[in-house]
Scaffold this motif. Structure first.
Motif, PDB file in Angstrom:
ATOM      1  N   GLU A 120       0.827  -1.231   0.000  1.00  0.00           N
ATOM      2  CA  GLU A 120       0.000   0.000   0.000  1.00  0.00           C
ATOM      3  C   GLU A 120       0.851   1.265   0.000  1.00  0.00           C
ATOM      4  O   GLU A 120       0.494   2.258  -0.628  1.00  0.00           O
ATOM      5  CB  GLU A 120      -0.973   0.005   1.187  1.00  0.00           C
ATOM      6  CG  GLU A 120      -2.317  -0.656   0.865  1.00  0.00           C
ATOM      7  CD  GLU A 120      -2.939  -0.214  -0.477  1.00  0.00           C
ATOM      8  OE1 GLU A 120      -3.032   1.000  -0.729  1.00  0.00           O
ATOM      9  OE2 GLU A 120      -3.305  -1.088  -1.277  1.00  0.00           O
ATOM     10  N   LYS A 121       1.971   1.213   0.725  1.00  0.00           N
ATOM     11  CA  LYS A 121       2.864   2.388   0.762  1.00  0.00           C
ATOM     12  C   LYS A 121       3.430   2.671  -0.626  1.00  0.00           C
ATOM     13  O   LYS A 121       3.529   3.816  -1.056  1.00  0.00           O
ATOM     14  CB  LYS A 121       4.026   2.150   1.738  1.00  0.00           C
ATOM     15  CG  LYS A 121       3.759   2.696   3.105  1.00  0.00           C
ATOM     16  CD  LYS A 121       5.045   2.698   3.927  1.00  0.00           C
ATOM     17  CE  LYS A 121       4.678   2.984   5.374  1.00  0.00           C
ATOM     18  NZ  LYS A 121       5.717   2.570   6.316  1.00  0.00           N
ATOM     19  N   ASP A 122       3.819   1.601  -1.310  1.00  0.00           N
ATOM     20  CA  ASP A 122       4.342   1.753  -2.676  1.00  0.00           C
ATOM     21  C   ASP A 122       3.274   2.379  -3.575  1.00  0.00           C
ATOM     22  O   ASP A 122       3.566   3.260  -4.388  1.00  0.00           O
ATOM     23  CB  ASP A 122       4.738   0.394  -3.267  1.00  0.00           C
ATOM     24  CG  ASP A 122       5.890  -0.269  -2.520  1.00  0.00           C
ATOM     25  OD1 ASP A 122       6.832   0.446  -2.144  1.00  0.00           O
ATOM     26  OD2 ASP A 122       5.839  -1.499  -2.315  1.00  0.00           O
ATOM     27  N   LEU A 123       2.041   1.894  -3.428  1.00  0.00           N
ATOM     28  CA  LEU A 123       0.969   2.396  -4.299  1.00  0.00           C
ATOM     29  C   LEU A 123       0.671   3.864  -3.986  1.00  0.00           C
ATOM     30  O   LEU A 123       0.379   4.648  -4.896  1.00  0.00           O
ATOM     31  CB  LEU A 123      -0.287   1.526  -4.172  1.00  0.00           C
ATOM     32  CG  LEU A 123      -0.096   0.049  -4.578  1.00  0.00           C
ATOM     33  CD1 LEU A 123      -1.405  -0.709  -4.507  1.00  0.00           C
ATOM     34  CD2 LEU A 123       0.517  -0.087  -5.969  1.00  0.00           C
ATOM     35  N   ASP A 124       0.788   4.236  -2.712  1.00  0.00           N
ATOM     36  CA  ASP A 124       0.627   5.655  -2.350  1.00  0.00           C
ATOM     37  C   ASP A 124       1.706   6.503  -3.016  1.00  0.00           C
ATOM     38  O   ASP A 124       1.442   7.576  -3.542  1.00  0.00           O
ATOM     39  CB  ASP A 124       0.744   5.844  -0.832  1.00  0.00           C
ATOM     40  CG  ASP A 124      -0.608   5.661  -0.155  1.00  0.00           C
ATOM     41  OD1 ASP A 124      -1.629   5.661  -0.873  1.00  0.00           O
ATOM     42  OD2 ASP A 124      -0.629   5.497   1.077  1.00  0.00           O
ATOM     43  N   ARG A 125       2.925   5.969  -2.988  1.00  0.00           N
ATOM     44  CA  ARG A 125       4.037   6.707  -3.632  1.00  0.00           C
ATOM     45  C   ARG A 125       3.805   6.802  -5.140  1.00  0.00           C
ATOM     46  O   ARG A 125       4.110   7.819  -5.758  1.00  0.00           O
ATOM     47  CB  ARG A 125       5.379   6.041  -3.326  1.00  0.00           C
ATOM     48  CG  ARG A 125       5.804   6.275  -1.902  1.00  0.00           C
ATOM     49  CD  ARG A 125       7.260   5.867  -1.667  1.00  0.00           C
ATOM     50  NE  ARG A 125       7.484   5.756  -0.245  1.00  0.00           N
ATOM     51  CZ  ARG A 125       7.602   4.612   0.429  1.00  0.00           C
ATOM     52  NH1 ARG A 125       7.572   3.455  -0.213  1.00  0.00           N
ATOM     53  NH2 ARG A 125       7.774   4.606   1.729  1.00  0.00           N
ATOM     54  N   ALA A 126       3.274   5.740  -5.692  1.00  0.00           N
ATOM     55  CA  ALA A 126       2.993   5.742  -7.143  1.00  0.00           C
ATOM     56  C   ALA A 126       1.971   6.838  -7.467  1.00  0.00           C
ATOM     57  O   ALA A 126       2.122   7.567  -8.455  1.00  0.00           O
ATOM     58  CB  ALA A 126       2.464   4.375  -7.572  1.00  0.00           C
ATOM     59  N   ARG A 127       0.945   6.963  -6.628  1.00  0.00           N
ATOM     60  CA  ARG A 127      -0.076   8.000  -6.856  1.00  0.00           C
ATOM     61  C   ARG A 127       0.548   9.393  -6.733  1.00  0.00           C
ATOM     62  O   ARG A 127       0.259  10.290  -7.528  1.00  0.00           O
ATOM     63  CB  ARG A 127      -1.220   7.848  -5.842  1.00  0.00           C
ATOM     64  CG  ARG A 127      -2.026   6.587  -6.051  1.00  0.00           C
ATOM     65  CD  ARG A 127      -3.174   6.484  -5.050  1.00  0.00           C
ATOM     66  NE  ARG A 127      -3.689   5.126  -5.047  1.00  0.00           N
ATOM     67  CZ  ARG A 127      -3.447   4.207  -4.101  1.00  0.00           C
ATOM     68  NH1 ARG A 127      -2.731   4.507  -3.036  1.00  0.00           N
ATOM     69  NH2 ARG A 127      -3.946   2.992  -4.211  1.00  0.00           N
ATOM     70  N   GLN A 128       1.426   9.559  -5.739  1.00  0.00           N
ATOM     71  CA  GLN A 128       2.111  10.854  -5.571  1.00  0.00           C
ATOM     72  C   GLN A 128       2.954  11.184  -6.795  1.00  0.00           C
ATOM     73  O   GLN A 128       2.972  12.311  -7.280  1.00  0.00           O
ATOM     74  CB  GLN A 128       3.024  10.828  -4.343  1.00  0.00           C
ATOM     75  CG  GLN A 128       2.288  11.009  -3.028  1.00  0.00           C
ATOM     76  CD  GLN A 128       3.183  10.663  -1.834  1.00  0.00           C
ATOM     77  OE1 GLN A 128       4.410  10.730  -1.926  1.00  0.00           O
ATOM     78  NE2 GLN A 128       2.577  10.274  -0.734  1.00  0.00           N
TER      79      GLN A 128
END
Ligand SMILES: Cc1cc2nc3c(=O)[nH]c(=O)nc-3n(C[C@H](O)[C@H](O)[C@H](O)COP(=O)(O)O)c2cc1C
Length: 154
Positions: A120-128
């Motif tokens: 989930e953290k990776d996906l948050d970074r991807a969205r950022q």
């Protein structure tokens, strides 16, 4: 600004990241295997896994055959090597396409390494990353218009 997100993914890690970005940008993510239609796209996000330190032949071919794209961003998932991301960037820049930014994260490998990644953290970074690239692309369009003295026109 018309945005497209395309990827090549053997085991689904890069696809996950691509879908998170695409959702954030209000579009869909398409595999290059489905020959995505890119007519009129102003900003192209391209992602891939890293396979034996390289891109797959179909991704190289896809990038080399791109037409009409001026701006792009590259991303990927890997065990530890960013070489596939750098290769995408190199091919695009050679074609005169501006690569606004690049990003990557760990991707699980055969249930043995990088378990659970992207998480989930990776996906948050991807969205950022997706938002930041879009912002930079919009700014670059404004700059072109100011330089082209189109500012203030209807
Ligand atoms: C055949 C194969 C070769 C790989 N070679 C590398 C490599 O050279 N360097 C690396 O960092 N990761 C390597 N990986 C790991 C993948 O890049 C990583 O699992 C990635 O998240 C896969 O993305 P995908 O699920 O979108 O295909 C390899 C994976 C596979 C299946």
């Amino acid at each position: 600004m018309k945005v497209a997100v395309v990827y090549y993914s053997k085991s689904g890690n890069t696809k996950k990241v691509a879908e998170a970005m695409a959702n954030e940008l209000g579009t869909g993510a398409k595999s290059i295997k489905d020959e995505p239609e890119l007519e009129g796209v102003d900003l192209l996000f391209v992602g891939s896994g890293c396979y034996n330190k390289k891109l797959t032949g179909n991704m190289v071919e896809f990038l080399e055959n791109l037409k009409g794209i001026k701006r792009a961003a590259v991303f990927g998932t890997y065990l530890g090597q960013t070489s596939a991301i750098e290769s995408m960037k190199g091919i695009l820049e050679k074609k005169g396409i501006k690569v606004i930014d690049e990003w990557g994260c760990s991707g699980a490998f055969l249930y043995l390494m990088n378990k659970g990644r992207p998480n989930e953290k990776d996906l948050d970074r991807a969205r950022q990353f997706a938002n930041s690239v879009l912002e930079k692309a919009m700014d670059s369009v404004k700059e072109v218009k100011v330089d082209g003295k189109e500012q203030g026109q209807a």
